[in-house]
Design an enzyme around this catalytic site. Structure first.
Site, PDB file in Angstrom:
ATOM      1  N   VAL A 151      32.947 -50.323  14.129  1.00 59.42           N
ATOM      2  CA  VAL A 151      32.288 -50.527  15.413  1.00 59.42           C
ATOM      3  C   VAL A 151      33.257 -51.128  16.425  1.00 59.42           C
ATOM      4  O   VAL A 151      33.275 -50.740  17.595  1.00 59.42           O
ATOM      5  CB  VAL A 151      31.043 -51.420  15.247  1.00 59.42           C
ATOM      6  CG1 VAL A 151      30.533 -51.905  16.599  1.00 59.42           C
ATOM      7  CG2 VAL A 151      29.937 -50.670  14.511  1.00 59.42           C
ATOM      8  N   GLU A 152      34.086 -52.061  15.977  1.00 62.00           N
ATOM      9  CA  GLU A 152      34.984 -52.753  16.897  1.00 62.00           C
ATOM     10  C   GLU A 152      36.089 -51.837  17.442  1.00 62.00           C
ATOM     11  O   GLU A 152      36.316 -51.801  18.654  1.00 62.00           O
ATOM     12  CB  GLU A 152      35.615 -53.968  16.217  1.00 62.00           C
ATOM     13  CG  GLU A 152      34.660 -55.132  16.020  1.00 62.00           C
ATOM     14  CD  GLU A 152      34.255 -55.801  17.321  1.00 62.00           C
ATOM     15  OE1 GLU A 152      34.963 -55.634  18.334  1.00 62.00           O
ATOM     16  OE2 GLU A 152      33.222 -56.484  17.336  1.00 62.00           O
ATOM     17  N   THR A 153      36.791 -51.137  16.561  1.00 57.67           N
ATOM     18  CA  THR A 153      37.995 -50.422  17.028  1.00 57.67           C
ATOM     19  C   THR A 153      38.205 -49.050  16.387  1.00 57.67           C
ATOM     20  O   THR A 153      39.288 -48.473  16.516  1.00 57.67           O
ATOM     21  CB  THR A 153      39.259 -51.261  16.760  1.00 57.67           C
ATOM     22  OG1 THR A 153      39.394 -51.465  15.337  1.00 57.67           O
ATOM     23  CG2 THR A 153      39.206 -52.610  17.465  1.00 57.67           C
TER      24      THR A 153
END
Length: 367
Positions: A151-153
Site C-alpha cells: 500500500v505504501e510504495t
C-alpha cells in the site's frame, strides 16, 4: 503518504486530506555523531522560493538544533540554509477545498489491483525467509507486513520524488498559515527536521540526496525520520539500516513498529458484523470511532450481531464504518490489532486496504 508516523492526535486531523490525496497519488545507525564528509549539495531543479539561509528564524533554529544535538553548527546551517520552499508540498498539506465524499469501493480499487497483487507475490516469494523470521521474532504475520509495504510504495516502486530536506524545512517554517492547527504541525515538522539532520549526520550522508514523500517520509515503508530513529532495525545484520534497498531491513522495521504499538500475535484484525435493527443503537456503537472500547457483551447489547469465533473474542471491539458514497456503508468489528494498523495511518480505509491486500497476496502465495 507516511503520515502514519506522527502522534495520534496529529494524524486524526489528517484523515480526510490523506484519503483525498490517495486518489491523486498513488546494523544499526552509527551511534557517534560526526560531520558528514560529503558536502551538502543542493542539486534538484525547479525548487521554488529563496533558500532558507535568508530567514533569521530558520538560522536560529539551526544553531539551537546543533547545540542540542552536538552537531557541527556550520553543517547544520548549511543544510537548512540551502533548503528551499516547495509550494507543492505546502499545497498538498492543505485540507481539500470542498467536501470529499468517502467511498470504500473506490479507495479499495486504488490499492488492491492486479499490479500491486502481482508485485506482492514476487516480494513475498523473494523474501519469504525474512517474513517468517519477522513473524517469529515480532509476532506480526507476513500478510500484514506485505500489505503495508504494498500500500505504501508498491514494494519500493514509488518511494517519493520530493527532496526530504526541502519538504521538512517547508513544513517546519511555512506550514500553511490558513490551517487551524498550523502552529502544532509546524512544531511537529521542526521535530522531524531535527531527527532527519541528526540521522543524516550519524550516517555521514548528504541530506539533499534523500528523496521521499511530500511529508518527508522515506524508503519502502515510508518512515518519517522519528520512526526511523525509534523503530528501524538492521534485520539483515550487515551493520547498517537501509529502508530503500534492503527488503529484510524493511520487513523487520515494519514488524518492530507494529510490536511497539501493541500488536498481539494470533489475534484477528476484524470480524464480520451485522445488526439486529430491533435493538440497534448505532450512535452508541459509533461514538468511540475506531478505538476498541466494547466488550463482546456490550457490543452485542447495542445491536451488533457477531457469530462464531467473534463471540469468543476476549478483548475490546470497535465498530468500523466504511462509507460507499451514496450506497450503503460496509461494517466490520475491529479488534485491537486493527487499531494498531491505524497507528501507521489514522484511517480505517487504509487499514482495510492493508488487510485485504495482504489477504489477496497470501491467497496466491499459499493457494
Amino acid at each position: 503518504m507516511t503520515s502514519h508516523t506522527p502522534s495520534g492526535s496529529f494524524l486524526r486531523s489528517f484523515t480526510l486530506a490523506i484519503f483525498s490525496i490517495a486518489f491523486l497519488t498513488v546494523a544499526t545507525v552509527a551511534s557517534h555523531a560526526q560531520t558528514p564528509k560529503k558536502t551538502v549539495a543542493a542539486k534538484a531543479a525547479a525548487i521554488q522560493g529563496p533558500p532558507y539561509a535568508t530567514r533569521a528564524g530558520a538560522m536560529q533554529f539551526a544553531d539551537d538544533l546543533a547545540a542540542r544535538r552536538d552537531l557541527d553548527p556550520a553543517w547544520v546551517r548549511d543544510a537548512i540554509g540551502q533548503a528551499r520552499y516547495n509550494a507543492t508540498v505546502s499545497r498538498l498539506m492543505q485540507p481539500p477545498a470542498k467536501a470529499f465524499v468517502k467511498n470504500w469501493r473506490v479507495y479499495r480499487s486504488r490499492f488492491i489491483d492486479p499490479v500491486r497483487i502481482a508485485a506482492g507475490v514476487r516480494f513475498w516469494k523473494a523474501n519469504q525467509a525474512a517474513l517468517e523470521r519477522a513473524e517469529k521474532e515480532y509476532g506480526v504475520p507476513a500478510d500484514i507486513i506485505v500489505g503495508i509495504i504494498g500500500v505504501e510504495t508498491i514494494y519500493g516502486r514509488d518511494t517519493g520524488s520530493f527532496r526530504v530536506m526541502d519538504a521538512l524545512t517547508t513544513l517546519a517554517f511555512d506550514f500553511p498559515a490558513s490551517h487551524p492547527r498550523a502552529r502544532e504541525r509546524s512544531d511537529y515538522f521542526k521535530g522531524e527536521l531535527e531527527q532527519f539532520l541528526t540521522l543524516q549526520s550519524r550516517r555521514n550522508a548528504d541530506p539533499f540526496e534523500v528523496r521521499g514523500s511530500y511529508a518527508g517520509a522515506m524508503g519502502m515503508p515510508q518512515f518519517m525520520p522519528s520512526s526511523w530513529v525509534k523503530y528501524a532495525v538492521d534485520f539483515d545484520g550487515d551493520g547498517t539500516i537501509d529502508l530503500w534497498n534492503s527488503p529484510a531491513d524493511v520487513i523487520g522495521s515494519v514488524a518492530n513498529y507494529f510490536k511497539a504499538f501493541g500488536w498481539q500475535p494470533g489475534m484477528p484484525t476484524d470480524y464480520p458484523v451485522s445488526f439486529d435493527r430491533s435493538r440497534l443503537d448505532m450512535d452508541a456503537l459509533m461514538a468511540p470511532d475506531i478505538l476498541p472500547t466494547f466488550s463482546v457483551a456490550s457490543f452485542t447489547a447495542k445491536g451488533a450481531v457477531l457469530k462464531g469465533p467473534a463471540l469468543q473474542h476476549t478483548g475490546p471491539l470497535a465498530l468500523i464504518e466504511l462509507l460507499n458514497g451514496a450506497d450503503a456503508p460496509q461494517y466490520v468489528a475491529g479488534t485491537e490489532n486493527f487499531y494498531v494498523i491505524t497507528r501507521y495511518n489514522w484511517s480505517s480505509y487504509y487499514a482495510m486496504s492493508v488487510i485485504e491486500l495482504g489477504w489477496e497476496v497470501a491467497a496466491r502465495v499459499n493457494p
